[in-house]
Design an enzyme around this catalytic site. Sequence first.
Site, PDB file in Angstrom:
ATOM      1  N   LYS A 202       0.865  -1.184   0.000  1.00  0.00           N
ATOM      2  CA  LYS A 202       0.000   0.000   0.000  1.00  0.00           C
ATOM      3  C   LYS A 202       0.897   1.227   0.000  1.00  0.00           C
ATOM      4  O   LYS A 202       1.682   1.437   0.925  1.00  0.00           O
ATOM      5  CB  LYS A 202      -0.922   0.000   1.213  1.00  0.00           C
ATOM      6  CG  LYS A 202      -1.864   1.198   1.258  1.00  0.00           C
ATOM      7  CD  LYS A 202      -2.778   1.132   2.475  1.00  0.00           C
ATOM      8  CE  LYS A 202      -3.716   2.315   2.538  1.00  0.00           C
ATOM      9  NZ  LYS A 202      -4.606   2.256   3.727  1.00  0.00           N
ATOM     10  N   LYS A 256      -2.204  -1.432  -3.716  1.00  0.00           N
ATOM     11  CA  LYS A 256      -3.040  -0.236  -3.654  1.00  0.00           C
ATOM     12  C   LYS A 256      -2.141   0.991  -3.727  1.00  0.00           C
ATOM     13  O   LYS A 256      -1.174   1.071  -2.979  1.00  0.00           O
ATOM     14  CB  LYS A 256      -3.837  -0.245  -2.341  1.00  0.00           C
ATOM     15  CG  LYS A 256      -4.764   0.942  -2.160  1.00  0.00           C
ATOM     16  CD  LYS A 256      -5.491   0.882  -0.819  1.00  0.00           C
ATOM     17  CE  LYS A 256      -6.425   2.082  -0.676  1.00  0.00           C
ATOM     18  NZ  LYS A 256      -7.139   2.076   0.623  1.00  0.00           N
TER      19      LYS A 256
END
Length: 332
Positions: A202, A256
């Site tokens: 992420k 992400k």
Amino acid sequence: MLPAQAPFPAARFRRARQSDAIRSLVRENTLTPADFIWPVFVRDGEGMEEPVPSMPGVLRRSVDRVADAARDAYAMGIPAICLFPYTDPSLKTADCAEAWNPDNLSNRATRAIKDAVPGMAVMTDVALDPYNIDGHDGFVENGEIVNDRTVEALVKQALSQADAGADIIGPSDMMDGRIGALRQALEAAGHNNVMLLSYAAKYASAFYGPFRDAVGASGALKGDKKSYQMDPANSDEALRLVARDLNEGADMVMIKPGMPYLDICQRVKARFGAPTFAYQVSGEYAMIQAAAQNGWVDGERVMLESLMGFKRAGCDGVLTYFAPEAARILNA
């Protein structure tokens, strides 16, 4: 491996593009509603649907309306829904205790969905930012986001979600060691079938702005998240993080944001072969919607092309706010 090719004109690549029927026969990747996890925002109240201004077409829904939406999505072939709470500011505290309240918004919505649509998989978010007065994913002490104390809180949050009936726990916090701690705690509590879909890579991205509006975290956040989310310049680090999380007990891994990091998706899938997902985040969604609403692009075609990009990069599925709209088109 590259196939042997005859020289032109024996080999004419356009033969395989000449009609819809032929193109469908040689298509390398297929997109279906079963590829989607639908992120949904939950708010307090009853019978409530509230637009998110920075995400056209996205709503904050009360628990009863979330259950209705889940029923409709499941009927369209969407197998999973992911819950994000819009927490009342009065419940945001320094100790983040609302995160493991058995009756918080996320847990109430989980129970409502499982009652309404038992076959739908419910994914929940594990991080403290919706409940933290500082807006961070972890506890803040003397300006530092502390790791180990945060992991202890994340374990309590995840156990609360598993008790409520969550099928998939999604740790999005990026603290070190949290996957191992969560897996050990879930096993000890008898939740051995609860899956961990780790946000393993992420990034500290500028694409998250509309999401923070949607969950009410924009005004609360003090500083940035660069000390625990990944540097966008790094690629090899993502592989090390994925390897660690799989070794600690993650069942699936997430990259992400999505579209700016398709190279990471491809590298992760090729290296590990584990179930790999991407999150087409709020900023990606908002850009496509804004361009479509201004008539600058064909919204439906760009939406589907962007989603196919994830499959081509090796993703097994994608979290996307487009899930219901894309499912309607694909089913038609």
